[in-house]
Motif scaffolding. Structure first.
Motif, PDB file in Angstrom:
ATOM      1  N   PRO A   1       0.896  -1.141   0.002  1.00 26.68           N
ATOM      2  CA  PRO A   1      -0.006  -0.069   0.066  1.00 26.68           C
ATOM      3  C   PRO A   1       0.927   1.170   0.013  1.00 26.68           C
ATOM      4  O   PRO A   1       2.003   1.182   0.565  1.00 26.68           O
ATOM      5  CB  PRO A   1      -0.880  -0.093   1.329  1.00 26.68           C
ATOM      6  N   PRO A   2       0.486   2.348  -0.540  1.00 22.82           N
ATOM      7  CA  PRO A   2      -1.005   2.518  -0.916  1.00 22.82           C
ATOM      8  C   PRO A   2      -1.462   2.446  -2.091  1.00 22.82           C
ATOM      9  O   PRO A   2      -2.760   2.291  -2.620  1.00 22.82           O
ATOM     10  CB  PRO A   2      -1.341   4.151  -0.630  1.00 22.82           C
ATOM     11  N   TRP A   3      -0.517   1.829  -2.955  1.00 24.09           N
ATOM     12  CA  TRP A   3      -0.926   1.472  -4.503  1.00 24.09           C
ATOM     13  C   TRP A   3      -0.684   0.056  -4.495  1.00 24.09           C
ATOM     14  O   TRP A   3       0.026  -0.692  -3.862  1.00 24.09           O
ATOM     15  CB  TRP A   3      -0.070   2.294  -5.278  1.00 24.09           C
ATOM     16  N   ALA A   4      -1.235  -0.570  -5.650  1.00 26.01           N
ATOM     17  CA  ALA A   4      -1.424  -1.892  -5.841  1.00 26.01           C
ATOM     18  C   ALA A   4      -0.088  -2.364  -6.494  1.00 26.01           C
ATOM     19  O   ALA A   4       0.302  -3.320  -6.286  1.00 26.01           O
ATOM     20  CB  ALA A   4      -2.643  -2.300  -6.552  1.00 26.01           C
ATOM     21  N   VAL A   5       0.138  -2.046  -7.722  1.00 30.04           N
ATOM     22  CA  VAL A   5       1.337  -2.401  -8.413  1.00 30.04           C
ATOM     23  C   VAL A   5       2.401  -1.210  -8.658  1.00 30.04           C
ATOM     24  O   VAL A   5       3.513  -1.642  -9.039  1.00 30.04           O
ATOM     25  CB  VAL A   5       0.760  -2.701  -9.774  1.00 30.04           C
TER      26      VAL A   5
ATOM     27  N   LYS B   1      16.626   0.168 -16.506  1.00 32.91           N
ATOM     28  CA  LYS B   1      16.294   1.162 -15.522  1.00 32.91           C
ATOM     29  C   LYS B   1      15.921   2.449 -16.086  1.00 32.91           C
ATOM     30  O   LYS B   1      14.798   3.129 -15.617  1.00 32.91           O
ATOM     31  CB  LYS B   1      17.485   1.595 -14.534  1.00 32.91           C
ATOM     32  N   TRP B   2      16.515   3.131 -17.124  1.00 30.03           N
ATOM     33  CA  TRP B   2      16.142   4.668 -17.782  1.00 30.03           C
ATOM     34  C   TRP B   2      14.875   4.437 -18.381  1.00 30.03           C
ATOM     35  O   TRP B   2      14.144   5.396 -18.277  1.00 30.03           O
ATOM     36  CB  TRP B   2      17.315   4.742 -18.727  1.00 30.03           C
ATOM     37  N   LEU B   3      14.447   3.093 -18.975  1.00 30.68           N
ATOM     38  CA  LEU B   3      13.332   2.925 -19.572  1.00 30.68           C
ATOM     39  C   LEU B   3      12.154   2.968 -18.697  1.00 30.68           C
ATOM     40  O   LEU B   3      10.766   3.391 -18.695  1.00 30.68           O
ATOM     41  CB  LEU B   3      13.290   1.845 -20.480  1.00 30.68           C
ATOM     42  N   HIS B   4      12.477   1.952 -17.407  1.00 29.45           N
ATOM     43  CA  HIS B   4      11.429   1.913 -16.326  1.00 29.45           C
ATOM     44  C   HIS B   4      11.058   3.305 -15.877  1.00 29.45           C
ATOM     45  O   HIS B   4       9.889   3.490 -15.781  1.00 29.45           O
ATOM     46  CB  HIS B   4      11.862   0.811 -15.250  1.00 29.45           C
ATOM     47  N   HIS B   5      12.012   4.204 -15.505  1.00 30.18           N
ATOM     48  CA  HIS B   5      11.504   5.347 -14.793  1.00 30.18           C
ATOM     49  C   HIS B   5      11.098   6.376 -15.701  1.00 30.18           C
ATOM     50  O   HIS B   5      10.344   7.320 -15.602  1.00 30.18           O
ATOM     51  CB  HIS B   5      12.844   5.939 -13.905  1.00 30.18           C
TER      52      HIS B   5
ATOM     53  N   PHE C   1      10.443  10.260  -5.538  1.00 30.15           N
ATOM     54  CA  PHE C   1       9.809  10.498  -6.837  1.00 30.15           C
ATOM     55  C   PHE C   1       8.332   9.724  -6.603  1.00 30.15           C
ATOM     56  O   PHE C   1       7.191  10.162  -7.293  1.00 30.15           O
ATOM     57  CB  PHE C   1      10.473   9.735  -7.849  1.00 30.15           C
ATOM     58  N   TYR C   2       8.313   8.636  -6.132  1.00 30.48           N
ATOM     59  CA  TYR C   2       7.048   7.810  -6.233  1.00 30.48           C
ATOM     60  C   TYR C   2       6.199   8.071  -4.771  1.00 30.48           C
ATOM     61  O   TYR C   2       5.174   7.420  -4.739  1.00 30.48           O
ATOM     62  CB  TYR C   2       7.391   6.213  -6.451  1.00 30.48           C
ATOM     63  N   GLY C   3       6.812   8.294  -3.715  1.00 28.03           N
ATOM     64  CA  GLY C   3       6.311   8.471  -2.535  1.00 28.03           C
ATOM     65  C   GLY C   3       6.553   7.301  -1.442  1.00 28.03           C
ATOM     66  O   GLY C   3       7.624   6.530  -1.720  1.00 28.03           O
ATOM     67  N   LYS C   4       5.770   6.947  -0.487  1.00 32.45           N
ATOM     68  CA  LYS C   4       5.982   6.081   0.438  1.00 32.45           C
ATOM     69  C   LYS C   4       5.540   4.809   0.358  1.00 32.45           C
ATOM     70  O   LYS C   4       4.166   4.932   0.288  1.00 32.45           O
ATOM     71  CB  LYS C   4       5.864   6.697   2.160  1.00 32.45           C
TER      72      LYS C   4
END
Length: 384
Positions: free
Chosen positions: A118-122, A135-139, A280-283
């Protein structure tokens, strides 16, 4: 895979429905292993059980999803011919396939999911096999699309009942997915061999788990320097054999069965220098499978007071410290040399082993599934 069993309909625990599990394969990561033990405790409550096992973290391509979706549609059609169907998904940040199968799952079945991060599923819905290794493509894909992917997750999971394995995780899900029902459950403590008391083990601490970013393995050099030289540091878990050599640190790699028993009997405590916060993405708020595995062996845990460990420390068996490697090393040095403190923590763990067995942990799931099936109108399937 199908496993059907006869059950007396007069049994109040019996659910007159088929259960379908969609989860990563066993031994592909912690989520797949968790699902195996939890669902085994749930199967006796259902008239029929089937499963779809997918690849683990970073191991799903578009063609794989097409194949998995066809399998799931076939399994649901067969199960629906016998009555109500519950489809349960195991969702995590790194395991992509179950999320996409849920997003396309027919809405004439009861759909639930355990959200492990949490708080996100994927978190990274486009982290296909071809993307995960770059990695560069992923982000490059996920950072600019973050606002879009959040809305997409909300849409894909709309109306799904979501289980979190901590209270703080359930609260976060309610905020992130207001159109979903969020249920607070608990991570189970599996049954493992009884080991000698912690104070009778070697003067050592351990790090355990899958060698992934954010699990603290990247702080081994700093941790080794902060601990007294007489305290050994031993590392075990899938992928740890690929870690760079650190003087004064023993790296075992993956351990199973008797080797896992031996690892835990070689340390007095497990350390979790976890920081699952990204600017960048949070906790991220995962329930720690490593804590549950350590508790299974009666082994105390010390970790950073972040994410869900602060909540866990209030229950017992775990000490949370500020997010500082030095603070963690200082606390560990005191705890592992204090017999009374180790015995106190072990006593707390003993109580948690009783309260958080697999049989106890599965009860909120079974209770929800039973109520959902009972709420169906006679002869009717779940509404879209």
């Amino acid at each position: 895979m199908s496993n059907s069993k006869e059950a007396a309909t007069s049994d109040p625990k019996f659910i007159p429905a088929s259960l379908i599990l969609v989860a990563p394969r066993v031994n592909s990561g912690g989520v797949g292993d968790y699902a195996q033990e939890l669902i085994s405790a749930a199967i006796p409550s259902f008239s029929c059980f089937r499963e779809i096992r997918t690849g683990g973290p970073g191991d799903a391509g578009i063609l794989d999803l097409v194949r998995y979706r066809a399998q799931l549609a076939e399994v649901i059609d067969k199960a629906a011919s016998d009555g109500p169907v519950v489809v349960h998904f195991e969702l995590s940040a790194a395991s992509l396939a179950p999320f996409w199968l849920l997003a396309g799952c027919p809405r004439h079945v009861i759909i639930t999911a355990t959200v492990h991060d949490p708080p996100w599923a994927v978190w990274w819905p486009f982290r296909f096999k071809s993307v995960a290794t770059r990695k560069w493509l992923h982000h490059g894909i996920h950072l600019p699309l973050r606002p879009v992917s959040k809305q997409f997750e909300r849409l894909a999971l709309r109306g799904t009942a979501l289980f979190a394995l901590t209270d703080v995780g359930a609260r976060a899900l309610r905020e992130a997915f207001p159109a979903c029902t969020a249920v607070a459950a608990r991570h189970f403590i599996p049954s493992r061999a009884a080991l000698k008391p912690a104070f009778d083990r070697p003067l050592a601490v351990g790090l355990y788990g899958h060698a992934a970013k954010g699990k603290g393995f990247e702080r081994l050099v700093e941790l080794r320097a902060a601990l007294p030289p007489e305290v050994d540091v031993i590392v075990a878990g899938r992928g740890t054999e690929k870690l760079s050599h650190v003087p004064g640190v023993t790296i075992l790699g993956a351990v199973e069965g008797a080797e896992e028993d031996a690892f835990f009997e070689s340390v007095r405590a497990i350390l979790l220098p976890y920081d699952k916060t990204s600017r960048f993405y949070g906790k991220m708020l995962p329930a720690s499978g490593v804590v549950s595995r350590a508790f299974a062996y009666g082994t105390p845990v010390l970790g950073f007071d972040s994410g869900t460990l602060g909540e866990a420390s209030k229950v017992g068996g775990l000490i949370a410290v500020p997010n500082s490697v030095q603070a963690l090393a200082d606390a560990a040095s005191m705890v592992i040399t204090d017999q009374a403190e180790l015995e106190r923590l072990e006593s707390e763990i003993g109580e948690l082993q009783k309260e958080h067995s697999v049989r106890q942990a599965v009860l909120p799931f079974v209770s929800f599934w039973r109520d959902a099936v009972d709420a169906l109108p006679p002869g009717r399937e779940p509404l879209p």
